[in-house]
Write an enzyme that holds these catalytic residues in place. Structure first.
Site, short mmCIF file in Angstrom:
data_model
loop_
_atom_site.label_atom_id
_atom_site.label_comp_id
_atom_site.label_asym_id
_atom_site.label_seq_id
_atom_site.Cartn_x
_atom_site.Cartn_y
_atom_site.Cartn_z
CB CYS A 1 -1.46 -0.32 1.36
SG CYS A 1 -1.99 1.17 1.38
CG HIS B 1 -2.76 -3.81 3.96
ND1 HIS B 1 -2.15 -2.42 4.16
CD2 HIS B 1 -3.71 -2.33 3.23
CE1 HIS B 1 -2.73 -1.52 4.22
NE2 HIS B 1 -3.67 -0.89 3.69
CD GLU C 1 -0.50 -6.01 5.79
OE1 GLU C 1 -0.51 -4.42 6.31
OE2 GLU C 1 0.23 -5.97 5.12
#
Length: 205
Positions: free
Chosen positions: A81, A185, A187
């Site tokens: 991002c 994202h 994660e």
């Protein structure tokens, strides 16, 4: 073989999530806030957050030039991002005075998908993950005020595109040499295949 030390630029953004993802995928995670911290890592993750804030803080902490130099010298880096914005050589709509670390031959548009209320999720087809032995299932991607790649240089490999309208075809994951970037994202979803891919790239470098 000793696991590589993968730093996470810890100035602003979703630092903790990336630290946990690095540890979960076999790296030794370290927070990077100073030039001395950076000197102790083999690779660097640039997390999601606010790209202008990270740029400003990197200059305050005397990190901007040394990060750019390490990336330019071939240090592997992964940006998610805001991290994609920070890796880009060119910004299409950067704010006045905004700088990037550069290294990735792309032009990136900030907030390309719209404001935070326009955040969305989509399953992405990423053949490169299967080619790397990381499974062939779709990647659930979370886009939050996300950028996209407006133009990619000849040496930059496109890994994934959005398929939904009205932005079908938008480039949201790229790779070039030791550099990897995603608009989304991974994660935050628990699907850490992009982090595993990055660790493979670090080992290869």
């Amino acid at each position: 073989m000793t696991a590589p030390v993968v730093g996470v630029l810890a100035l602003q953004g979703d630092v903790g999530e990336h630290l946990r993802a690095v540890e979960a995928t076999g790296g030794r995670a370290a927070r990077v806030r100073t030039p001395a911290d950076l000197a102790g890592v083999d690779a660097l993750v640039l997390p999601g957050g606010e790209s202008t804030a990270i740029d400003r803080l990197a200059r305050v902490f005397d990190l901007h030039s040394v990060v750019a130099e390490r990336i330019g010298a071939g240090m592997p880096a992964y940006g998610s991002c805001a991290g994609m914005i920070l890796l880009a050589d060119r910004l299409v709509d950067g704010v006045a005075g905004q700088r990037t670390f550069g290294g990735l031959d792309v032009a990136v548009r900030r907030n390309a998908f719209g404001r935070q209320v326009a955040s969305f999720e989509e399953d992405l087809d990423v053949p490169a993950l299967a080619e790397a032995g990381l499974g062939d299932g779709p990647v659930r991607a979370v886009f939050i005020r996300a950028p996209w790649v407006e133009r990619a240089g000849d040496g930059t490999e496109v890994l994934a595109r959005v398929s939904s309208e009205p932005v079908s075809g938008a480039v949201v994951a790229v790779r070039s040499g030791p550099l990897l970037a995603t608009s989304f994202h991974p994660e935050v979803t628990g699907d850490l295949r992009f982090h595993r891919l990055f660790l493979q790239m670090v080992a290869a470098a």
